[in-house]
Every structure is written in C-alpha cells, then in structure tokens.
Write an enzyme that holds these catalytic residues in place. Structure first.
Site, short mmCIF file in Angstrom:
data_model
loop_
_atom_site.label_atom_id
_atom_site.label_comp_id
_atom_site.label_asym_id
_atom_site.label_seq_id
_atom_site.Cartn_x
_atom_site.Cartn_y
_atom_site.Cartn_z
N LYS A 80 53.78 28.29 47.71
CA LYS A 80 53.36 28.04 46.32
C LYS A 80 54.23 26.93 45.72
CE LYS A 80 52.29 30.61 42.05
NZ LYS A 80 52.39 31.92 41.36
N SER A 155 48.06 33.41 39.21
CA SER A 155 48.26 31.99 39.34
C SER A 155 48.33 31.47 40.78
CB SER A 155 49.57 31.60 38.63
OG SER A 155 50.68 32.24 39.23
N SER A 179 50.24 37.69 39.71
CA SER A 179 49.81 36.46 40.40
C SER A 179 49.87 36.47 41.92
CB SER A 179 50.61 35.28 39.88
OG SER A 179 50.16 34.95 38.59
N1 GLN Z 1 47.92 36.08 34.61
C1 GLN Z 1 49.22 36.40 34.09
C2 GLN Z 1 49.67 35.32 33.14
O1 GLN Z 1 48.95 34.39 32.96
C3 GLN Z 1 50.20 36.59 35.19
C4 GLN Z 1 50.63 35.33 35.82
C5 GLN Z 1 51.66 35.52 36.88
O2 GLN Z 1 51.84 36.60 37.45
N2 GLN Z 1 52.36 34.44 37.17
O3 GLN Z 1 50.74 35.37 32.59
#
Ligand code: GLN
Length: 497
Positions: A80, A155, A179
C-alpha cells in the site's frame, strides 16, 4: 509459467526453496500479469519492475549460496502506498506527495525486504487512507476484479484488487476503521487488522495514530498468517509498538479448529441497512460454526451503535493534527512559490491544491472538534464513547472466545454511487470500526456470494487484544469447511479479466 500466479504464497515459497522455480521466474510471471491486466484494474500507482527483479535475483543468489531461506523468500507482494519505500515514490494517494521520494524505508518495508519478500510496487488507496472505496485517490479509482464497475473497497482497494486479480499473492494494507477488512470482504480475499501496536507504524504515513494499524492481505488464511509473522513484533522506532512476543499466528493457521470454542454473534450488527444476501451468508456461517463444534451464543454490545459517530470525531481530530506537516516546505508539492509570497501564503496555496475534498472535509471537522470551547462536547465525548466500546468488548470476551459479524453491511457498490454522499460512504465501516476504537484484532474472510448480485460477502471474526492467533485458528477452520463445500476457493468464481 502462467499458473504460478494462481499459487499461494506458501506454495511459492516452498517451490523457491526447493528449486522448482526461481524467485526471478515468479517475479517475472507476476510482472507479466500486471502488464496484462492492471490497465483495467488500476491496482498499482507505481510498479517497481527493476527493484523487484533485483530483490528476486538476490533471493536466488542466496539460495545458490546454500543459505536457508525464510518462509516467504521469493514471494511477490503489493505494498500500500502509505508505507515509505527508500528511493521509490510514495504518494499516499495524494497530489500533495506527488514526486516525493522517501529517503528511508518504513519498518514494515524493511522487514519485508529482510524476509526476502519481493515488493512489486505500490498500490492505489483513498487519499491518506480516508475513504471506503479508493475513489478519493488523487490518481483515479481502482476496479473490483469481480466487476470492474464496482468499488474494490477502501482505503486499501489497490492492495485487495491486486491479490484478487492474481497480480500478487500477498499485499499489505492499513486499517484505521476497516481499510484492510472491508476491501477483503468485497473482493473475496482475506484481510487482518492485528492488535493495535502489533505491527510497527514507523514509516506508515499517519492518518489517525491511535487507530492506524498495518496488516496482511492474502488469498488464504495461512498466507495471511505467514505475512503477519513477517511484519509483526516490537519496534523501538514506534513508541506504541507492543513489546511482547508475536502471537503464534502461523501455528494457529496450520491447526484450524473451533471445537469447544464459544463464539458470540454481535446482536447489534443486523437490521436496517444490511443487505439480505449478506445476512443469508452470515447466518450460514453461524450454522457452519455450530456444525464444526463451536458453541454459538448471542452477545449484546450496546455502545457499538455510537462507534461511527465517535470515530468520525476522533479520526478527523487526529488527522487534522497529523496532516499539518504537509506545509509545502518539507515534502512533495509546492504551489505559488514564485517570489513575493510569504511562507504562509505558499502553504495555503499548496494545501488548497494538494488535498482533495474528503481530506479537506476531515481537516475542517477535526480542527473544529478540537477547538477550545468545543473540545469537551466533541472530542472529549467521543473518547468517553471509546471507553464504553472497550468495556462492551471486555464484557463480551469474558463470556466468549471470539465474536463474529458480517464484515460489511453490503457487497461492493458501484463506482460513483456513494462518492457524493459521505454519510452513505461512512456506513461501509459500521461493523469494523469498534475494533479500531478498542484496539483489539479482527479478520475478514470470504463466506460466499450474495444471491442478489453474485458478489463476495465477508465474515468478520473479532478477538481480544493480543489473541490474534484465535482469528487464524477459527479462520482456517471456516476456510477449510467452506472450500470443501464449494469445491474450490471462492475467488475461482470471479469472472476472468
Ligand atoms: N473508511 C474509513 C475512513 O474513511 C476507514 C479508513 C481506514 O481504515 N483507513 O476513515
């Protein structure tokens, strides 16, 4: 050689070790796959062809010299783009870091290299990991390999899509609110959020430091465990890193079993907003666990319904502070530095141009929530809710060994469907966020396809902090039972790209 891309990481490592195949051949096969399909999928932001081949050749040389190779040596991986990589671009999905070349490796990056893992490149993600669909990436969306018009989750959509489309057998994600697990659920893959502090955050670009946790993405539970063990463990460079032995996750993954285990079904995770096909697969999973010898009981976690609200105060508050470092002076983009403007003006212009809408929304929300006069009403209250959620977990784990729920309320939605509706987007993490707030561990693994759309459904398993091995013990048993039922891994049902 094409079929090497369908092998698991465990198989590839064994074959590299016994000389059936070289790490270079394995890497070339995956690079060819990327070449063939990533134009459609867009899982990668950067492919490090030369770097990958160099790492692979180093593994082959070590083997030729008679060195004993580690359990993942020669296995390719998609990283990532939130982890720093020395000499290799790292954007975190943002324009503000375009062109930035980190001078150092994240601890996760370094450990992967030391394990002989071959890093193929950097994967697409929501900007600064803020999102549930990979659509907030400044570099365009990623497609879900099951249906390229749908989101791959976020994400870490790029990491999940890379493994689901056989561009890599392994990937690394980060999970602040879901995410790793949510992308795993919607792509039919396995994703684990380790216990907070289990994997070093050094060199992992900070979003919400008290919630952020790196972890493994894979196509099998065993592969996830092998990767988990490779990256986990104490790191003096991260003050929140746990100084204790890494849970025995590989051993657990090799000895899947739920016999005699008490499993709690979180009562609050169903009802309005949950897709019928998701709940049908979840209920089947509950039945399966019973058949396998688990005792399944219902558990109530009454504070979980406040988790989303608390998260969307805590995460933006921390991000508003963490993202202050992107000031046009130290990293990446600089706009308006044409002479005559003050540093403050250049910073303002750069942040205005470099951050996307979702990131700006969160910085504003967080700055507001932390401002004097509002601190107690917002941030302070959210921290209290966080304590209540931890207590719900403590109470539940006093009675059961693991908790289970659907990973996400719905299957993969269409690209564009929720992008202008932040609230709808935020609901994607309804079931995953409590675990981040409490700091314990959770896994998502495939449990079938929803009847109405034929898309993958994820089963979430949640364990107490530092009991990550339970996820793998239960996960391996469930995975084996489902595969026996389906006759093959779920991912084989995905249409060819
Ligand atoms: N979807 C969540 C957010 O937008 C979690 C994102 C994540 O785990 N990085 O904050």
């Amino acid at each position: 050689m094409t079929d090497v891309i369908h092998r698991t990481a465990a198989e590839i490592a064994a074959q590299v070790a016994d000389g059936t195949v070289t790490a270079t051949e394995v890497t070339e096969a995956h690079l060819a796959r990327i070449e063939a399909v990533d134009e459609k999928v867009h899982a990668f932001l950067h492919v490090d062809r030369e770097g990958a081949l160099e790492q692979a050749r180093a593994v082959d040389a070590r083997r030729a010299a008679g060195e004993k190779l580690g359990p993942l040596a020669g296995v390719p991986l998609a990283l990532k783009d939130i982890f720093t990589t020395e000499g290799v671009p790292t954007t975190c999905g943002s324009k503000i870091l375009e062109g930035w070349i980190p001078p150092y490796d994240a601890t996760v990056t370094r450990r992967l290299k030391e394990a002989g893992v071959v890093i193929l490149g950097k994967t697409n993600m929501d900007e600064f990991a803020m999102g549930s669909s990979t659509e907030t990436s400044a570099y365009g969306p990623t497609g879900n390999p099951w249906d390229l018009t749908r989101i791959p989750g976020g994400s870490g959509g790029g990491s999940a899509a890379a493994i689901a489309s056989y561009q890599a057998p392994l990937a690394i994600g980060t999970d602040t609110g879901g995410s790793i697990r949510q992308p795993a659920a919607v792509t039919g893959t396995v994703g684990v959020k380790p216990t907070y502090g289990g994997v070093s955050r050094y060199g992992m670009i900070a979003f919400s430091s008290s919630l952020d946790q790196g972890g493994p993405c894979a196509r099998t539970v065993l592969d996830a465990a092998l990767l988990h063990e490779a990256i986990a463990g104490h790191d003096p460079l991260d003050s929140t890193s746990i100084d204790a032995p890494v849970p025995a996750v590989v051993e657990a993954a090799r000895n899947g079993s739920v016999a005699g285990l008490r499993v709690g079904v979180v009562k609050e995770f169903r009802g309005e907003g949950y897709q019928a096909g998701v709940m049908a697969r979840f209920d089947e999973s509950v039945e399966l666990l019973r058949e396998l010898g688990a005792e399944v009981v219902e558990v109530s976690c009454p504070s979980f319904d406040k988790a989303l609200a608390a998260y969307y105060l805590i995460a933006p508050s921390e991000c508003s502070s963490n993202l202050a470092r992107f000031d046009a002076m130290r990293y990446g983009l600089r706009v308006g530095d044409t002479g005559g403007r003050s540093a403050e003006e250049v910073t303002t212009l750069t942040r205005g141009a470099g951050f996307g809408d979702e990131v700006k929304r969160r910085i504003m929300l967080g700055t507001y929530a932390l401002s004097s006069g509002y601190y107690d009403a917002y941030y302070g209250s959210a921290q209290k809710v966080r304590t209540l959620i931890s207590r719900d977990f403590e109470r539940a784990f006093g009675d059961v060994d693991v908790l289970i729920s659907p990973t996400t309320p719905t299957t993969a939605f269409a690209i564009g469907e929720r992008v202008d509706d932040p609230m709808a987007m935020y609901l994607a993490d309804l079931c995953t966020i409590p675990t981040n707030l409490a700091g314990n561990a959770a896994m998502s693994l495939p449990c079938g396809l929803a009847d109405e759309d034929g898309l993958p459904v994820g089963l979430q398993i949640i364990a107490p902090a530092m009991a990550d091995e339970r996820l793998y013990r239960v996960g391996a048993a469930v995975e084996a039972a489902f595969r026996a039922r389906w006759g093959h891994p779920l991912l084989e049902e995905a249409p060819a790209l």
